[in-house]
Motif scaffolding. Structure first.
Motif, mmCIF file in Angstrom:
data_model
loop_
_atom_site.group_PDB
_atom_site.id
_atom_site.type_symbol
_atom_site.label_atom_id
_atom_site.label_comp_id
_atom_site.label_asym_id
_atom_site.label_seq_id
_atom_site.Cartn_x
_atom_site.Cartn_y
_atom_site.Cartn_z
ATOM 1 N N ALA A 289 -7.345 -1.702 -11.145
ATOM 2 C CA ALA A 289 -6.554 -1.883 -9.919
ATOM 3 C C ALA A 289 -6.909 -0.783 -8.930
ATOM 4 O O ALA A 289 -6.916 0.404 -9.287
ATOM 5 N N LEU A 290 -7.220 -1.181 -7.701
ATOM 6 C CA LEU A 290 -7.612 -0.254 -6.650
ATOM 7 C C LEU A 290 -6.809 -0.538 -5.390
ATOM 8 O O LEU A 290 -6.506 -1.686 -5.088
ATOM 9 N N ARG A 291 -6.476 0.486 -4.636
ATOM 10 C CA ARG A 291 -5.850 0.292 -3.336
ATOM 11 C C ARG A 291 -6.952 0.143 -2.288
ATOM 12 O O ARG A 291 -7.891 0.946 -2.208
ATOM 13 N N VAL A 292 -6.852 -0.914 -1.472
ATOM 14 C CA VAL A 292 -7.891 -1.237 -0.488
ATOM 15 C C VAL A 292 -7.237 -1.749 0.797
ATOM 16 O O VAL A 292 -6.034 -2.008 0.846
ATOM 17 N N ARG A 293 -8.069 -1.911 1.813
ATOM 18 C CA ARG A 293 -7.639 -2.466 3.095
ATOM 19 C C ARG A 293 -8.544 -3.651 3.430
ATOM 20 O O ARG A 293 -9.716 -3.467 3.789
#
Length: 425
Positions: A289-293
């Motif tokens: 799980a990664l935080r992205v835009r």
């Protein structure tokens, strides 16, 4: 179900029909709905009206044809009561958006057209319907349906008149139909805990934005070519020279496809997660799980419009979401991707469980189609299609209730309302 099982359930079915079909005005029509439901549940290869009437001891083909194809009872009122009855029993973890296709011959069945047919896995002549389902790991129930009207039907007055498509119904994209369903269900007092959908919907930035505008969290599949910026990327603007238009802040590095971003972290970054017990043991795989835009022209335009509407200006910052990636142990590269708007501290195990929960409606669709004849309707009209789908939904709800052995109270209806909440049969 064989004839003995159907007969044994007659009393419970009668109580169910009295509640769910309470909005149907005539007693004889409610009796026909009971008959139709028994026909759908009774064993038999084909669930067309003719075939069911021949199998039922009280089956009358002409009466059933009239009830389904010509009667004016409102299917939405029946579906609403089914939803009110079933949601408390299922206790959904999510609402799932899906679409289903019905292969057809000819050009006169309502909303039929050459289009992608999921049932056949290729372009074919078919009808397509969008649906929203309440879903948990133990059960699911369709809450509402929308028949997709292809562009070629939008102004075809001849076919529209023959099939009875209402004047106000025109061509509308499937993702918009799904949002329309959420709005209608909200009017019924129903709000999803979270929405899940496949990449046909999740890939669409407008669909994701529509959910966010409604305050609905989501975990939706996307393709590997969706582009994103890392969560810590910052938009910048060149110094202004003092003349001309002031430069707007922008991300100076190109966004990456999610496939490249995930693969760049390497296998060692992925951790094993078990999400449920399958028929052959625990279901498990490896996830990151990664935080992205999310990037792209449409995502940027939507973010800009939302920021200007709320604050009067936009600082160039794209909204942040979580990217969930699956890389099975025996695969050479990541295989599946999801975007989630749930809080950043949502555990990977919970994200995986929600991302995978659509298995339940795929399982139940086999019963809806192969067991209950969802795609066996042979009529051509708008009203007939909606009546048939509603009756199949009711039959599926009744069988689901029997499997769940419900004990919880359900909201009172026109036929069961009293001083205390009614209980399901």
């Amino acid at each position: 179900m064989d004839a003995h099982e159907v007969n044994r359930a007659r009393t419970k079915l009668a109580l169910f029909v009295a509640d769910v079909f309470a909005s149907v005005p005539r007693k004889d029509q409610r009796a026909k709905s009971d008959c139709y439901l028994r026909g759908l549940m009774l064993d038999g290869r084909r669930k067309s009206i003719q075939a069911m009437a021949e199998r039922l001891p009280d089956g009358n083909e002409q009466n059933l044809q009239q009830f389904v194809n010509q009667s004016t009872w409102d299917p939405d009122l029946v579906r609403r009561r089914i939803a009110e009855r079933m949601v408390p029993q299922i206790g959904p973890d999510a609402w799932a958006v899906d679409d289903v296709s019905f292969p057809k011959d000819g050009k006169m069945s309502v909303a039929v057209a050459p289009q992608y047919c999921g049932a056949l896995g290729k372009q074919a002549n078919c009808q397509v319907a969008v649906s929203v389902h309440a879903v948990s790991d133990t059960a699911s129930c369709p809450l509402q349906w929308r028949l997709f009207v292809p562009q070629e039907w939008a102004h075809d007055a001849g076919r529209r008149q023959k099939t009875g498509i209402p004047e106000e119904v025109g061509h509308r994209e499937k993702w918009r139909l799904a949002l329309d369903i959420f709005d209608e269900l909200a009017g019924w007092g129903m709000v999803p805990p979270v929405v899940v959908a496949d990449a046909g919907y999740g890939q669409n930035a407008d669909f994701r934005d529509g959910l966010s505008e409604r305050g609905i969290g989501y975990v939706v599949a996307v393709r590997s070519d969706v582009t994103v910026h890392p969560h810590d990327a910052q938009p910048t603007a060149p110094a202004w020279s003092g003349t001309g238009r002031r430069p707007q802040p922008r991300y100076r590095d190109k966004p990456s496809p999610v496939a490249a971003l995930a693969a760049g972290h390497g296998r060692q970054a992925f951790a094993e997660v078990t999400w449920r017990e399958g028929s052959r043991g625990p279901m498990r795989s490896r996830f990151l799980a990664l935080r992205v835009r999310p990037a792209g022209v449409r995502a940027r335009r939507l973010a800009r419009a939302a920021a200007i509407a709320e604050h009067g200006h936009w600082d160039g910052v794209l909204p942040e979401v979580t990217l969930l990636v699956e890389w099975p142990k025996d695969a050479q590269q990541p295989t599946d991707y999801w975007l989630s708007s749930l809080p950043a501290d949502t555990s990977p195990a919970e994200l995986v469980r929600l991302a995978k929960i659509r298995w339940r409606i795929e399982h139940d669709y086999r019963e809806l189609k192969h067991g209950l004849g969802l795609d066996h309707f042979e009529g051509r009209s708008w009203a007939g299609w909606h009546h048939h789908v509603t009756l199949v939904t009711a039959a599926h709800a009744f069988l689901t209730e029997q499997r769940l052995a419900p004990k919880a109270d359900t909201p009172g209806s026109l036929s069961t309302r009293s001083s205390t909440p009614s209980k399901t049969c």
